[in-house]
Motif scaffolding. Sequence first.
Motif, short mmCIF file in Angstrom:
data_model
loop_
_atom_site.label_atom_id
_atom_site.label_comp_id
_atom_site.label_asym_id
_atom_site.label_seq_id
_atom_site.Cartn_x
_atom_site.Cartn_y
_atom_site.Cartn_z
N SER A 41 2.84 7.42 6.65
CA SER A 41 4.23 7.86 6.85
C SER A 41 5.16 7.17 5.85
O SER A 41 6.00 7.82 5.23
CB SER A 41 4.67 7.62 8.29
OG SER A 41 4.41 6.29 8.67
N CYS A 42 5.00 5.86 5.67
CA CYS A 42 5.87 5.16 4.72
C CYS A 42 5.63 5.64 3.29
O CYS A 42 6.57 5.85 2.52
CB CYS A 42 5.66 3.65 4.80
SG CYS A 42 6.35 2.92 6.28
N GLY A 43 4.35 5.80 2.91
CA GLY A 43 4.02 6.19 1.54
C GLY A 43 4.47 7.61 1.23
O GLY A 43 5.05 7.88 0.17
N ILE A 44 4.23 8.53 2.16
CA ILE A 44 4.61 9.93 1.94
C ILE A 44 6.13 10.04 1.87
O ILE A 44 6.68 10.75 1.04
CB ILE A 44 4.03 10.83 3.06
CG1 ILE A 44 2.51 10.92 2.90
CG2 ILE A 44 4.66 12.21 3.03
CD1 ILE A 44 1.81 11.59 4.06
N ASN A 45 6.81 9.29 2.76
CA ASN A 45 8.27 9.30 2.75
C ASN A 45 8.82 8.72 1.44
O ASN A 45 9.67 9.32 0.77
CB ASN A 45 8.79 8.48 3.94
CG ASN A 45 10.30 8.41 3.98
OD1 ASN A 45 10.89 7.52 3.35
ND2 ASN A 45 10.93 9.33 4.68
N SER A 46 8.27 7.58 1.06
CA SER A 46 8.75 6.93 -0.17
C SER A 46 8.48 7.81 -1.39
O SER A 46 9.27 7.84 -2.33
CB SER A 46 8.06 5.58 -0.33
OG SER A 46 8.50 4.95 -1.49
N GLY A 47 7.35 8.55 -1.36
CA GLY A 47 7.00 9.43 -2.47
C GLY A 47 8.12 10.39 -2.82
O GLY A 47 8.35 10.69 -3.99
N LEU B 43 0.83 -1.21 0.00
CA LEU B 43 0.00 0.00 0.00
C LEU B 43 0.87 1.26 0.00
O LEU B 43 0.56 2.24 -0.68
CB LEU B 43 -0.94 0.00 1.21
CG LEU B 43 -2.08 -1.02 1.11
CD1 LEU B 43 -2.83 -1.14 2.43
CD2 LEU B 43 -3.05 -0.63 -0.01
N SER B 44 1.99 1.22 0.75
CA SER B 44 2.89 2.39 0.79
C SER B 44 3.55 2.61 -0.56
O SER B 44 3.72 3.74 -1.01
CB SER B 44 3.98 2.20 1.85
OG SER B 44 3.41 1.93 3.09
N VAL B 45 3.91 1.50 -1.22
CA VAL B 45 4.52 1.59 -2.55
C VAL B 45 3.52 2.24 -3.51
O VAL B 45 3.87 3.16 -4.27
CB VAL B 45 4.93 0.19 -3.05
CG1 VAL B 45 5.09 0.19 -4.57
CG2 VAL B 45 6.22 -0.25 -2.39
N ALA B 46 2.28 1.78 -3.47
CA ALA B 46 1.26 2.33 -4.36
C ALA B 46 1.11 3.84 -4.11
O ALA B 46 1.14 4.65 -5.04
CB ALA B 46 -0.08 1.63 -4.14
N LEU B 47 1.00 4.21 -2.83
CA LEU B 47 0.88 5.62 -2.48
C LEU B 47 2.14 6.38 -2.91
O LEU B 47 2.06 7.48 -3.49
CB LEU B 47 0.67 5.74 -0.96
CG LEU B 47 0.44 7.14 -0.40
CD1 LEU B 47 -0.85 7.73 -0.98
CD2 LEU B 47 0.34 7.08 1.13
#
Lengths: 239, 221
Positions: free
Chosen positions: B95-101, B28-32
Amino acid sequence: MIDIKGLHKAFGKNEVLKGIDLHIAEKEVVVIIGPSGSGKSTLLRCMNYLEEPTAGDISVDGIHLNSESNINKVREEVGMVFQRFNLFPHMTVLENIALAPVKVRHVSRTEALETANSLLDRVGLADKAQAYPEQLSGGQQQRVAIARALAMKPKVMLFDEPTSALDPEMVNEVLDVMKALAKEGMTMVVVTHEMGFAREVGDRLLFVDEGRIIEQGEPKAVFEDPQEERTKSFLSKVL
Amino acid sequence: MSFNWDLVMNSFPLLLTGAVVTVQITALSVALGVIIGLFVGVARICHVAPLRILAAVYVDFLRGTPLLVQIFLIYFALPVITGQRVDPFFAAIASCGINSGAYVAEIFRAGIQSIDAGQMEAGRSLGMTWMQTMRYIIVPQAFKRVIPPLGNEFIALLKDSSLVSVIGFEELTRRGQLIIARTYGSLEIWISVAIIYLAMTLTISRFVAYLERRYKVDDRH
């Protein structure tokens, strides 16, 4: 068809075009020659605003290149062929040609593909519709690029040294397509080093040097009896 | 020193359910992250100055502060402002998705800028807008080029997702901690946890290698 008044273009402090006035009539074939760095390509690229002029006014078919929407409108009517072809490598030849008509002109996909096929036939590449650009020779790629530009049914075609990146044996197949186009009455502006083409096809020859039009006239006249010193010296080197 | 194999065997099912949660958070974080990264990456090079600046600030802030602190900001600091408790699952993915973005944005930016400028000129000279040219010409080509760095980012994200254990979210690492608290089997459990992470990251890297091969072939046809 194209009206240019007081065109200046500088890259930083380097002034490439120093005041160009030029009128190109409908169905006219204008060939621009000149030494490298003379500004001839920049002049051509200003005509569809790939380069933004520093000063001056350009209009194409009555539309002034002064706003984003006008620029897009002009680009729909002005086809451009590049030295390095710039085909889209991730699409087949057919998709390359059909993309812009579908996205910009909003013609149906079926119609766009039909047009694309008939254009390919016209440039002698009907059997390459499903090929990818890198499977084609340079000359074939350039002919596809011409077909791609023609798919938008442009009123003017700009050619930026269309044969300079080609192996010598492929130059003629591209020039032949351009000659046919000129015969059909297309308005064309061609930057080239092909003096034979200029003499045979051009209605008018422009010699550009150091950002100015030094001399212009009927190609044969300019080649045989250049009036300016710089034209003479350039022609003596290339002819 | 003795190695308690029974403990490993008995804990394994519980650890695996934790691993499933880790995979869920990561996916889900990767998708975001990819969605955010695509827009921020394109915004970084667009001609609208405010968008460009905003995107640069986003990337700078998220790369310049620790993920752990970002997790705390969302889970502990955000409720102070909104007055509402943040769901741990939401906090983990946000947090993971926004960071990875931010990292994905830089990957896309580099990928887009690696595409020959002549492609944009060709698209624009056909009357397509900047956005259309991006969408149909530039981004599809850039996508193939960013597969390897994107794969690295996904592997990093899967490992970094262990940080959400600090807000009590029961993914793989947290499951391990909880089992150890009950059994004191630090050696057995941490080794098991490490091996499960390794199995997951190796799977991703193999999958990325497969994608890379497939798209390379596609490109040539």
